[in-house]
Design a protein around this motif. Structure first.
Motif, PDB file in Angstrom:
ATOM      1  N   TRP A 209     -26.082  -4.380 -55.131  1.00 17.13           N
ATOM      2  CA  TRP A 209     -24.827  -3.944 -54.532  1.00 17.13           C
ATOM      3  C   TRP A 209     -25.025  -3.604 -53.065  1.00 17.13           C
ATOM      4  CZ3 TRP A 209     -20.396  -3.943 -57.526  1.00 17.13           C
ATOM      5  CH2 TRP A 209     -20.577  -4.068 -58.908  1.00 17.13           C
ATOM      6  N   LYS A 212     -21.307   1.165 -49.778  1.00 15.91           N
ATOM      7  CA  LYS A 212     -20.220   1.576 -48.887  1.00 15.91           C
ATOM      8  C   LYS A 212     -19.938   3.053 -49.161  1.00 15.91           C
ATOM      9  CE  LYS A 212     -19.642  -2.665 -47.436  1.00 15.91           C
ATOM     10  NZ  LYS A 212     -20.020  -3.060 -46.062  1.00 15.91           N
ATOM     11  N   HIS A 217     -18.206  -0.394 -53.582  1.00 19.54           N
ATOM     12  CA  HIS A 217     -19.402  -1.141 -53.241  1.00 19.54           C
ATOM     13  C   HIS A 217     -19.191  -2.628 -53.534  1.00 19.54           C
ATOM     14  CE1 HIS A 217     -21.800   2.802 -54.077  1.00 19.54           C
ATOM     15  NE2 HIS A 217     -20.842   2.950 -53.176  1.00 19.54           N
ATOM     16  N   GLU A 218     -19.745  -3.460 -52.676  1.00 20.49           N
ATOM     17  CA  GLU A 218     -19.570  -4.905 -52.811  1.00 20.49           C
ATOM     18  C   GLU A 218     -20.763  -5.513 -53.541  1.00 20.49           C
ATOM     19  OE1 GLU A 218     -18.955  -6.567 -49.006  1.00 20.49           O
ATOM     20  OE2 GLU A 218     -17.096  -5.445 -48.603  1.00 20.49           O
TER      21      GLU A 218
END
Length: 406
Positions: A209, A212, A217-218
């Motif tokens: 991940w 953020k 979270h991306e």
């Protein structure tokens, strides 16, 4: 004249012919200085006319200078217009599709379809160096996260890994966050209890991940390894290709946002509980418990007021604890979200553990608080299973209170 004398034609009294040859050149030579002097006198103005001539010359010079400046400006403007007319043509994108030679077009700029990542292409989502070791005595599998490489992200990222096993629900391990890199070096090991009878159906899952602080979270990539198809008699260590990331967030139990602030001079630890989100819709009267542990024993606690019938409760309540610097390495901070469920009694929904014994994002948050003293550091945290947090705390029972006999 006397009689009998002959007349002399060359006498001086006789008229001199102007066209005589021998005397013409000397006369011209003698007359040149006088002519030049008369010419210069004619050019010099009389004393009364001097300033007028000077003014006329100055006006003439100024006019010539002005005309020359105007001509220069006109020439510069013409050149700029010509330059601007030619500049768009120079900056136009070259249309390689209209080039007559198709070979040149293919070599300079391939088709867009070829630039798209192919399904079986190497290093599409990056790679992960992983080691596996199974201990048949303790029935534990040790997963060693070494490093990752060539992660796919826009620019740089703050990656971390999340490891879990399908047979152990609610048990996972998070690595610490690595700032500004696409090739993080983890060097972390975690253990999972997997009996030999559950190995054929167990699957190891590793998710990467992009951290953020205030948003979701991306995902960067995902790896799933069926443990039943692997030879765990020996220690395995190799690179694995990451697949496309999943769409599910890790542990959908909700999130909690709070800030930490520590003042070393006074020893004040300030915890501000801000808000929560993503809670179960069936919960009611949610509140947050803040608890301090000292040497694995309960020490201090406090709680917020409850919020009814909402999945995104907003608290914004602050709690101050006195923690000397000498006790920071022995303190654990636990924030737990409690709510009333169907049984009409308060139960813990999820917990967050911070302190020296924490891992992953909570440990990073604790380190940021100590690195930036006297400044509040806010961050969102995923709620973990209460059993998992309690297992990590390994709380010791309270000391029995001495009660005098009656």
């Amino acid at each position: 004249m006397k009689m009998g004398q002959a007349s002399n034609p060359l006498s001086t009294s006789a008229p001199v012919d102007a066209t005589a040859g021998p005397s013409l050149i000397p006369d011209l030579i003698t007359r040149i200085p006088y002519c030049l002097e008369r010419h210069f006198r004619s050019l010099c103005p009389p004393p009364g006319l001097g300033p007028r001539w000077t003014l006329f010359i100055a006006i003439l010079a100024a006019g010539i200078l002005l005309v020359s400046c105007l001509l220069c400006v006109i020439c510069c403007c013409c050149r700029r217009r010509r330059h601007h007319r030619k500049q768009p043509k120079d900056k136009e994108t070259v249309g390689l599709g209209s080039a007559p030679n198709t070979t040149t077009t293919h070599l300079v700029q391939p088709d867009v379809d070829c630039l798209e990542p192919c399904p079986g292409g190497d290093q599409q989502w990056g790679r992960l160096l992983l080691s596996l070791e199974y201990d048949f005595g303790s029935q534990e599998i040790r997963v060693g996260l070494r490093q990752a490489g060539n992660l796919k992200a826009e620019g740089t990222a703050d990656p971390y890994a999340c490891v879990s096993v399908s047979t152990q629900a609610g048990r996972r391990h998070e690595t610490k966050v690595h700032r500004g890199t696409l090739c993080p070096t983890f060097e972390e090991t975690c253990c999972f209890l997997v009996p030999p009878a559950e190995l054929p159906k167990a699957t190891l899952k590793v998710q990467l991940w992009d951290f953020k602080r205030f948003t979701k979270h991306e995902p960067l990539g995902e790896l799933q390894l069926p443990l039943g198809t692997m030879d765990l008699q020996h220690v395995l260590e190799s690179w694995y290709q990451l697949g496309p990331p999943g769409t599910t967030e890790p542990e959908q139990m909700g999130e909690l946002c709070f800030s930490l602030r520590y003042v070393p001079s006074s020893g004040h630890l300030t915890v501000v509980v801000l808000e929560a989100r993503g809670l179960n819709a069936g919960l009611a009267e949610a509140y947050v418990k803040v608890q301090l542990m000292l040497n694995q024993r309960k020490w201090k606690k406090n709680k917020t007021s409850s919020r009814k019938d909402t999945t995104t409760p907003y608290f914004n309540e602050a709690f101050v604890f006195l923690v000397p610097v000498s006790q920071l390495q022995s303190v654990d901070l636990v924030l737990a979200v409690w709510a009333r469920g169907l049984q009409l009694r308060a139960e813990p929904v999820g917990k967050v553990l911070l302190g020296p014994r924490a891992s992953g994002q909570p440990l990073q948050h604790w380190a940021d608080m100590l690195a930036h003293a006297r400044r509040p550091i806010a961050q969102w945290h995923y709620l973990r299973s209460p059993r998992e947090v309690d297992r990590a705390l390994t709380l010791q029972p309270r000391l029995p209170l001495f009660r005098p006999r009656s």
